[in-house]
Design a protein around this motif. Structure first.
Motif, PDB file in Angstrom:
ATOM      1  N   GLU A  67     -30.601   1.842  -9.009  1.00  0.00           N
ATOM      2  CA  GLU A  67     -30.627   1.965 -10.468  1.00  0.00           C
ATOM      3  C   GLU A  67     -32.052   1.865 -11.032  1.00  0.00           C
ATOM      4  O   GLU A  67     -32.278   2.152 -12.199  1.00  0.00           O
ATOM      5  N   SER A  68     -33.010   1.477 -10.204  1.00  0.00           N
ATOM      6  CA  SER A  68     -34.387   1.274 -10.655  1.00  0.00           C
ATOM      7  C   SER A  68     -35.279   2.423 -10.177  1.00  0.00           C
ATOM      8  O   SER A  68     -35.751   2.426  -9.043  1.00  0.00           O
ATOM      9  N   ILE A  69     -35.493   3.386 -11.044  1.00  0.00           N
ATOM     10  CA  ILE A  69     -36.316   4.547 -10.699  1.00  0.00           C
ATOM     11  C   ILE A  69     -37.794   4.158 -10.757  1.00  0.00           C
ATOM     12  O   ILE A  69     -38.272   3.653 -11.773  1.00  0.00           O
ATOM     13  N   GLU A  70     -38.487   4.378  -9.651  1.00  0.00           N
ATOM     14  CA  GLU A  70     -39.889   4.000  -9.531  1.00  0.00           C
ATOM     15  C   GLU A  70     -40.838   5.189  -9.672  1.00  0.00           C
ATOM     16  O   GLU A  70     -42.042   4.997  -9.823  1.00  0.00           O
ATOM     17  N   ALA A  71     -40.301   6.404  -9.593  1.00  0.00           N
ATOM     18  CA  ALA A  71     -41.155   7.591  -9.680  1.00  0.00           C
ATOM     19  C   ALA A  71     -40.289   8.806  -9.963  1.00  0.00           C
ATOM     20  O   ALA A  71     -39.083   8.794  -9.721  1.00  0.00           O
ATOM     21  N   TYR A  72     -40.936   9.840 -10.459  1.00  0.00           N
ATOM     22  CA  TYR A  72     -40.274  11.133 -10.649  1.00  0.00           C
ATOM     23  C   TYR A  72     -41.321  12.227 -10.535  1.00  0.00           C
ATOM     24  O   TYR A  72     -42.523  11.989 -10.642  1.00  0.00           O
ATOM     25  N   ALA A  73     -40.829  13.422 -10.293  1.00  0.00           N
ATOM     26  CA  ALA A  73     -41.722  14.583 -10.199  1.00  0.00           C
ATOM     27  C   ALA A  73     -40.902  15.825 -10.490  1.00  0.00           C
ATOM     28  O   ALA A  73     -39.697  15.857 -10.225  1.00  0.00           O
ATOM     29  N   GLY A  74     -41.556  16.839 -11.036  1.00  0.00           N
ATOM     30  CA  GLY A  74     -40.842  18.042 -11.409  1.00  0.00           C
ATOM     31  C   GLY A  74     -41.587  19.314 -11.075  1.00  0.00           C
ATOM     32  O   GLY A  74     -42.821  19.363 -11.087  1.00  0.00           O
ATOM     33  N   LEU A  75     -40.807  20.341 -10.789  1.00  0.00           N
ATOM     34  CA  LEU A  75     -41.303  21.646 -10.379  1.00  0.00           C
ATOM     35  C   LEU A  75     -40.645  22.710 -11.229  1.00  0.00           C
ATOM     36  O   LEU A  75     -39.438  22.647 -11.487  1.00  0.00           O
ATOM     37  N   LEU A  76     -41.420  23.701 -11.661  1.00  0.00           N
ATOM     38  CA  LEU A  76     -40.877  24.895 -12.296  1.00  0.00           C
ATOM     39  C   LEU A  76     -41.048  26.026 -11.300  1.00  0.00           C
ATOM     40  O   LEU A  76     -42.177  26.380 -10.937  1.00  0.00           O
ATOM     41  N   ALA A  77     -39.934  26.570 -10.810  1.00  0.00           N
ATOM     42  CA  ALA A  77     -39.982  27.575  -9.756  1.00  0.00           C
ATOM     43  C   ALA A  77     -38.760  28.486  -9.844  1.00  0.00           C
ATOM     44  O   ALA A  77     -37.753  28.254  -9.167  1.00  0.00           O
ATOM     45  N   PRO A  78     -38.831  29.524 -10.671  1.00  0.00           N
ATOM     46  CA  PRO A  78     -37.714  30.471 -10.707  1.00  0.00           C
ATOM     47  C   PRO A  78     -37.504  31.087  -9.325  1.00  0.00           C
ATOM     48  O   PRO A  78     -38.468  31.432  -8.634  1.00  0.00           O
ATOM     49  N   ARG A  79     -36.272  31.192  -8.904  1.00  0.00           N
ATOM     50  CA  ARG A  79     -35.983  31.780  -7.582  1.00  0.00           C
ATOM     51  C   ARG A  79     -36.544  33.187  -7.497  1.00  0.00           C
ATOM     52  O   ARG A  79     -36.359  33.994  -8.397  1.00  0.00           O
ATOM     53  N   GLY A  80     -37.260  33.447  -6.400  1.00  0.00           N
ATOM     54  CA  GLY A  80     -37.836  34.758  -6.167  1.00  0.00           C
ATOM     55  C   GLY A  80     -39.225  34.954  -6.754  1.00  0.00           C
ATOM     56  O   GLY A  80     -39.900  35.916  -6.407  1.00  0.00           O
ATOM     57  N   ALA A  81     -39.666  34.053  -7.620  1.00  0.00           N
ATOM     58  CA  ALA A  81     -41.025  34.162  -8.174  1.00  0.00           C
ATOM     59  C   ALA A  81     -42.035  33.778  -7.096  1.00  0.00           C
ATOM     60  O   ALA A  81     -41.759  32.923  -6.254  1.00  0.00           O
ATOM     61  N   LYS A  82     -43.176  34.391  -7.113  1.00  0.00           N
ATOM     62  CA  LYS A  82     -44.210  34.122  -6.102  1.00  0.00           C
ATOM     63  C   LYS A  82     -45.046  32.894  -6.444  1.00  0.00           C
ATOM     64  O   LYS A  82     -45.788  32.405  -5.604  1.00  0.00           O
ATOM     65  N   GLU A  83     -44.946  32.428  -7.691  1.00  0.00           N
ATOM     66  CA  GLU A  83     -45.707  31.267  -8.129  1.00  0.00           C
ATOM     67  C   GLU A  83     -44.775  30.182  -8.636  1.00  0.00           C
ATOM     68  O   GLU A  83     -43.752  30.472  -9.241  1.00  0.00           O
ATOM     69  N   ALA A  84     -45.169  28.939  -8.387  1.00  0.00           N
ATOM     70  CA  ALA A  84     -44.439  27.773  -8.893  1.00  0.00           C
ATOM     71  C   ALA A  84     -45.462  26.818  -9.495  1.00  0.00           C
ATOM     72  O   ALA A  84     -46.647  26.862  -9.148  1.00  0.00           O
ATOM     73  N   ASP A  85     -44.988  25.964 -10.394  1.00  0.00           N
ATOM     74  CA  ASP A  85     -45.865  24.993 -11.051  1.00  0.00           C
ATOM     75  C   ASP A  85     -45.291  23.597 -10.927  1.00  0.00           C
ATOM     76  O   ASP A  85     -44.123  23.377 -11.272  1.00  0.00           O
ATOM     77  N   ILE A  86     -46.110  22.668 -10.459  1.00  0.00           N
ATOM     78  CA  ILE A  86     -45.730  21.269 -10.508  1.00  0.00           C
ATOM     79  C   ILE A  86     -45.982  20.837 -11.944  1.00  0.00           C
ATOM     80  O   ILE A  86     -47.109  20.872 -12.426  1.00  0.00           O
ATOM     81  N   GLN A  87     -44.911  20.484 -12.612  1.00  0.00           N
ATOM     82  CA  GLN A  87     -44.969  20.174 -14.037  1.00  0.00           C
ATOM     83  C   GLN A  87     -45.478  18.766 -14.302  1.00  0.00           C
ATOM     84  O   GLN A  87     -46.231  18.546 -15.233  1.00  0.00           O
ATOM     85  N   THR A  88     -45.006  17.818 -13.495  1.00  0.00           N
ATOM     86  CA  THR A  88     -45.350  16.423 -13.728  1.00  0.00           C
ATOM     87  C   THR A  88     -45.039  15.603 -12.491  1.00  0.00           C
ATOM     88  O   THR A  88     -44.193  15.982 -11.683  1.00  0.00           O
ATOM     89  N   ILE A  89     -45.743  14.499 -12.366  1.00  0.00           N
ATOM     90  CA  ILE A  89     -45.453  13.505 -11.337  1.00  0.00           C
ATOM     91  C   ILE A  89     -45.905  12.164 -11.882  1.00  0.00           C
ATOM     92  O   ILE A  89     -46.969  12.070 -12.501  1.00  0.00           O
ATOM     93  N   ALA A  90     -45.086  11.156 -11.681  1.00  0.00           N
ATOM     94  CA  ALA A  90     -45.432   9.818 -12.145  1.00  0.00           C
ATOM     95  C   ALA A  90     -44.865   8.799 -11.174  1.00  0.00           C
ATOM     96  O   ALA A  90     -43.713   8.899 -10.763  1.00  0.00           O
ATOM     97  N   VAL A  91     -45.693   7.824 -10.823  1.00  0.00           N
ATOM     98  CA  VAL A  91     -45.291   6.739  -9.926  1.00  0.00           C
ATOM     99  C   VAL A  91     -45.630   5.429 -10.628  1.00  0.00           C
ATOM    100  O   VAL A  91     -46.759   5.239 -11.098  1.00  0.00           O
TER     101      VAL A  91
END
Length: 166
Positions: free
Chosen positions: A55-79
């Motif tokens: 129940e205690s979240i210590e970190a998160y991270a997110g990716l924007l990556a449409p399927r089939g796209a050649k590029e992806a973006d790491i949107q955020t990361i926090a620890v």
């Protein structure tokens, strides 16, 4: 330290926002923006926690990556501060890159604050290269962003065929 990762859910929003606002005091995303990210079919967010306290979240991270796209973006990361320097950030980034590969991305991009030498060192150790600088990107602090890029490495198989052909 042992960590467990799982895909973030809408119910994680409150815990994610507690980390977001404590870590990124001046330029934190709004709850609405984060809610939209978690609901975006082209996004993939992870949360991390200790197995004994799920129940205690210590970190998160997110990716924007449409399927089939050649590029992806790491949107955020926090620890969370008390969970840093134990490899959790590295694990999250590698998980995001792996998901980007699964979705067909050949390159992953991210922005990092120019005053965050620790994060820059982590990203460079993983193969990210400096690409450009976005002046005054982080507001209201007026801190530059360093845009970084990683050529997504091919998936490595751990399977090896027997040498005798058996």
């Amino acid at each position: 330290m042992t960590w467990q990762l799982r895909r973030a859910e809408a119910g994680d929003l409150e815990a994610i926002m507690r980390l977001e606002t404590s870590i990124f005091a001046n330029d934190a995303w709004s709850g609405g923006t984060m809610r939209n990210e978690l609901a975006n079919v082209n996004a993939w967010y992870l949360v991390a926690f200790r197995p004994e306290t799920p129940e205690s979240i210590e970190a998160y991270a997110g990716l924007l990556a449409p399927r089939g796209a050649k590029e992806a973006d790491i949107q955020t990361i926090a620890v969370a501060e008390g969970s840093r320097r134990g490899g959790l950030g590295r694990t999250l980034i590698l998980s995001l890159v792996n998901e980007a590969r699964k979705r067909g991305a050949e390159e992953v991009f991210l922005e990092v604050r120019a005053d965050n030498a620790g994060a820059q060192a982590l990203y460079r150790s993983l193969g990210f290269e400096d690409l450009a600088v976005r002046e005054n990107y982080y507001q209201p602090d007026g801190v530059d962003a360093i845009v970084m890029r990683l050529a997504v490495p091919p998936r490595r198989s751990t399977f090896t065929a027997p040498e005798d052909g058996a």
